[in-house]
Scaffold this motif. Sequence first.
Motif, PDB file in Angstrom:
ATOM      1  N   ASP A  41     -51.534  21.033  39.172  1.00 45.91           N
ATOM      2  CA  ASP A  41     -52.764  21.723  38.790  1.00 45.91           C
ATOM      3  C   ASP A  41     -52.523  23.135  38.277  1.00 45.91           C
ATOM      4  N   LYS A  42     -51.382  23.691  38.536  1.00 43.21           N
ATOM      5  CA  LYS A  42     -51.128  25.081  38.169  1.00 43.21           C
ATOM      6  C   LYS A  42     -50.044  25.237  37.095  1.00 43.21           C
ATOM      7  N   ILE A  43     -49.565  24.157  36.545  1.00 41.28           N
ATOM      8  CA  ILE A  43     -48.464  24.211  35.580  1.00 41.28           C
ATOM      9  C   ILE A  43     -48.944  24.739  34.237  1.00 41.28           C
ATOM     10  N   HIS A  44     -48.064  25.489  33.615  1.00 45.31           N
ATOM     11  CA  HIS A  44     -48.276  25.870  32.224  1.00 45.31           C
ATOM     12  C   HIS A  44     -46.969  25.688  31.469  1.00 45.31           C
ATOM     13  N   ILE A  45     -47.064  25.694  30.162  1.00 41.88           N
ATOM     14  CA  ILE A  45     -45.895  25.574  29.292  1.00 41.88           C
ATOM     15  C   ILE A  45     -45.653  26.940  28.661  1.00 41.88           C
ATOM     16  N   ASP A  46     -44.428  27.443  28.776  1.00 41.93           N
ATOM     17  CA  ASP A  46     -44.069  28.727  28.169  1.00 41.93           C
ATOM     18  C   ASP A  46     -43.358  28.548  26.829  1.00 41.93           C
ATOM     19  N   ALA A  47     -42.694  27.420  26.654  1.00 43.84           N
ATOM     20  CA  ALA A  47     -41.978  27.163  25.401  1.00 43.84           C
ATOM     21  C   ALA A  47     -41.798  25.663  25.245  1.00 43.84           C
ATOM     22  N   TRP A  48     -41.705  25.208  23.997  1.00 43.24           N
ATOM     23  CA  TRP A  48     -41.439  23.801  23.751  1.00 43.24           C
ATOM     24  C   TRP A  48     -40.739  23.639  22.415  1.00 43.24           C
ATOM     25  N   ARG A  49     -39.971  22.568  22.369  1.00 41.77           N
ATOM     26  CA  ARG A  49     -39.193  22.252  21.172  1.00 41.77           C
ATOM     27  C   ARG A  49     -39.134  20.734  21.039  1.00 41.77           C
ATOM     28  N   GLU A  50     -39.539  20.240  19.902  1.00 37.81           N
ATOM     29  CA  GLU A  50     -39.314  18.838  19.604  1.00 37.81           C
ATOM     30  C   GLU A  50     -37.864  18.740  19.153  1.00 37.81           C
ATOM     31  N   VAL A  51     -37.040  18.072  19.913  1.00 40.43           N
ATOM     32  CA  VAL A  51     -35.601  18.014  19.636  1.00 40.43           C
ATOM     33  C   VAL A  51     -35.344  16.898  18.625  1.00 40.43           C
TER      34      VAL A  51
END
Length: 182
Positions: A41-51
Motif C-alpha cells: 500500500d505504500k510502495i512507489h516507483i523512483d525509476a524505471w527502465r524497459e530493458v
Amino acid sequence: MLMLGCKPPGRHTEQHDVFFGIGSSLNELVPQIKAFWPEPDKIHIDAWREVTAVDSFEVKIIEKDTDHIGTTEPTNKLFFINLGGYQENKFEEQHYVVLTVKTDRALAFKEAKETLFFKHNHFEGASSHIDDKYGIDVDDLYQIEEILSPALKEQYTIELVPAAGLAEDPISLGYLKLSSLA
C-alpha cells in the motif's frame, strides 16, 4: 527494471530495492510488484527502465512454449550488479547499478570492478564493494533469470541477440505512487 521505494512501519528512512518483472506496461507489473514487496500500500516507483538493449545485445522476452527456444544453455547471460561505495564526509552509501551481458559470473564481477564508480567511491577504511560481496567470491552476483519470480521463470526466458547500433534504453525518473497505476 524498477527502483521501488517505501518507508516501512518503524523505519526512519525510505527503503529501496530493485525489481525485475515482465510486462508490456507499468500497470501490468502492479500485481508482480505487490507480490514482491511486503508493504504494497505504500510502495512507489523512483525509476524505471524497459530493458531492451545491454552491451550490444538486444534483450528479448520469449515464452517458453514457443518453438524457437533452444535446448542448450545460452552462452551469454544478463547480469544485475549493485555496486556500493563511500565518499569521504558523506553520511551515506552511494550505489551504482550495472546491467551487463557476460558468459559467466567471473567476467561480470571483473567488469564491475573496472567501473569508475568502483574505483572512485572509496577511501582508506571504507572500500567500495559489490553489495553482498566481501571478497573475490562471485556466487552472489545476480543473473536476471535467477531473480525473477517463480511464475515468470516458468513462463518466460531471456534471449540475448547480438545487434549493432542499438540505442540506449531511456531511464525514467520521478516519484510515481503505485496506487496511481492500479
